[in-house]
Write an enzyme that holds these catalytic residues in place. Sequence first.
Site, short mmCIF file in Angstrom:
data_model
loop_
_atom_site.label_atom_id
_atom_site.label_comp_id
_atom_site.label_asym_id
_atom_site.label_seq_id
_atom_site.Cartn_x
_atom_site.Cartn_y
_atom_site.Cartn_z
CB ALA A 56 -0.58 0.18 1.71
CB SER A 86 7.08 0.76 -1.02
OG SER A 86 7.13 -0.53 -0.47
NE ARG A 102 8.66 -4.82 -1.71
CZ ARG A 102 7.48 -4.15 -0.87
NH1 ARG A 102 7.63 -3.22 -0.98
NH2 ARG A 102 6.24 -4.46 -0.60
CG ASP A 160 -0.42 -8.35 0.60
OD1 ASP A 160 -0.90 -9.19 1.80
OD2 ASP A 160 0.02 -7.16 -0.10
CB THR A 161 -1.73 -12.70 3.90
OG1 THR A 161 -2.36 -10.48 4.29
CG2 THR A 161 -1.73 -13.14 5.41
CD GLU A 194 6.02 3.92 8.12
OE1 GLU A 194 6.34 4.48 7.43
OE2 GLU A 194 7.14 3.37 8.74
#
Length: 502
Positions: free
Chosen positions: A51, A53, A55, A273-274, A340
Site C-alpha cells: 500500500a 511501496s 518492489r 500478499d499475506t 507511518e
Amino acid sequence: MGCKDTDFFLTSKSFFDFFEKIVKFVVRALKKGRRHMDKNTKNFLALDCGATSCRAILATFKGSKMTAFKEICRFPNGIIRENGRCFWDIREIFRQFLDCIRKMEVKPDSIGIDTWGVDFGHIGPDGSIIGRPRAYRDSYTDGVPEEVFANHISADELYGIAGLQTNNFNSIFQLYAQKKEGFAPYADAARILFIPDLLIYMFTGKQVCEYTEASTSGLIDPVTRQAVKGLPERLGLRPDLLAGMIQPGEIAGFTKAELGIGEIPVVAVASHDTASAIAAVPAEDGDFAYLSSGTWSLMGLESPRPIINKDSFRDNFTNEGGIDGTTCFLKNITGMWLLEECRRKWKAEGLDCSYDTILKLAMEEESFPGRIDPEAPGFSNPTDMEQEIKEASGARTRAQVISCIYHSLAEKYKEVLEKLKKFSPAPVKRLHIIGGGSANTYLNQLTANTIGLPVVAGPTEATAIGNILMQARAAGLVKDKKEMRNLVLQNFPVKTYNPENQ
C-alpha cells in the site's frame, strides 16, 4: 599488373563481409554455449505491491538452490484522493514495473505478482480498463455492512457462507457501495479483476481470478474454493463479474509481444500478499502462530481447513486462502499504518523521522500509560493520525504518541494470540513475525515480553520470497511447502527474541 581502385574496394568489402559472418558465428556459438552451461540456472522475478511501496525482486536458482536474491527496483505507492474518493494509480504501477523489466540485464524465466487484498478494477465489454480501482480506505463503505445485514443477509449467515472477518472494506461491501453510489465503472463493467489479476491482465491480456486473492472478497466459499452461487443476487449484485478461478502455481499467461520484453510466463502465485508471506514462514513444525507485520498486522494460524463456528464468528476471525489447500485463519489488525501516517505528517513538518530517532523517543517514554485500540474505526484513515492518537490516549508529545503505538500494538497482539490459542489444533510455542515489521527490534522484544513467548523475527521480504518460491515450484525446482520453508531457513537470517523482565 596493378590493382584498380574498384577491385580493391570489392576485395575489401568481401573481406569485411566474411569477417562479419565469422563474428556473428562466434557470438552465436558463445550464446549457445552459455545457454548450455546455464540450462540449470533459472531467474524468477517477484513483483510485490504494498500500500505504500512496490518492489521488483529477482532470485536466481541453480537447480534447487537459491544462489542470489536481489532487489531490482523500488518505487512509492499510495492512495490518490480525488473529489472525495480514494483510488490506486494502477497504470503507473504497471508502467514502473514494465520499465524495470525492460532495463533488466537478465530476462526472467517467469514473473509472479502479489498485492494487498480486497480491491479490484473494472473491465469493459471491449476489454478496456475503466478508470482507476477504488482504494479500500475510501469512506464510501462506511455503514455498508450494517445496511447489508439489516436488509439482505444477517452477519452470522454471511460469515457461515464466506468465513470472513467483517470489515467494511471487503470486496462484497465495496461492490454494494459502488452499486448504491452509481459508480460509473461498476455500471459499465463486464467483469472485475482483483489488483494482482488486473496487473496480470495488463501484462498478458488474460483475465483470471486467483484463489488466494479472491478469498478476501466475501464472494468465495472457503471449503469449495469457488464463487458462492446465489450470494451476489441476494445483495442486488451481478453474478457474472468474476473471471475463471485458478489456483496458486498455475500459469496465468505469457507477456504480450507489444510490451517489448519477450514472451515470459506469468505465474499466478499466492497473489494475496499475506498468503505469499505465510508460505515463507521459516517454521520446522506446526507449533506456531504468525504475524505478518507491515501496514497491517495479520496474526493467525495456518490451518488445514477453514474454522467457521460461533466462536470464530464472535471473535471476528477470517478464513483466507493459503497454498496447498490450507487456510490462513487470522485477524486483520491495523499495524504500522499508525506510525507511518504520523511519520508522514512529521516529515512534512520538517521533523526528524528516522527510525533511530523514533526508537530513542519510544524509549524516553517507555512507561507512558496511555493506550489505544488499533482496531478502532477512528484510526482507519484519519486526516491527522497524530491528533487522533493524542485525543484517544492522552498523549501530549511525539515520544508519548510513539510509545503509545508500540505498546498498544504489543498488547493487541497478546489479546488476539490468546484467542487464537483456543482454535489451534497444536500448542502455540512461538510467534513468527515476518514482513517489514520484523526488522523493528524494539517492537519485537516488546512483543515477546508482552505475550510471554519467543518471537522469531524474519525474513523481512517474506512476501516476495513466498512469491518466488511458488514460481520455483511451478518450474519443478521445489516440490512442496516443506522444501520451500527449508530454503527460507537456509538463505535468510532470522533472530529469536526471548521474553525478558517477566
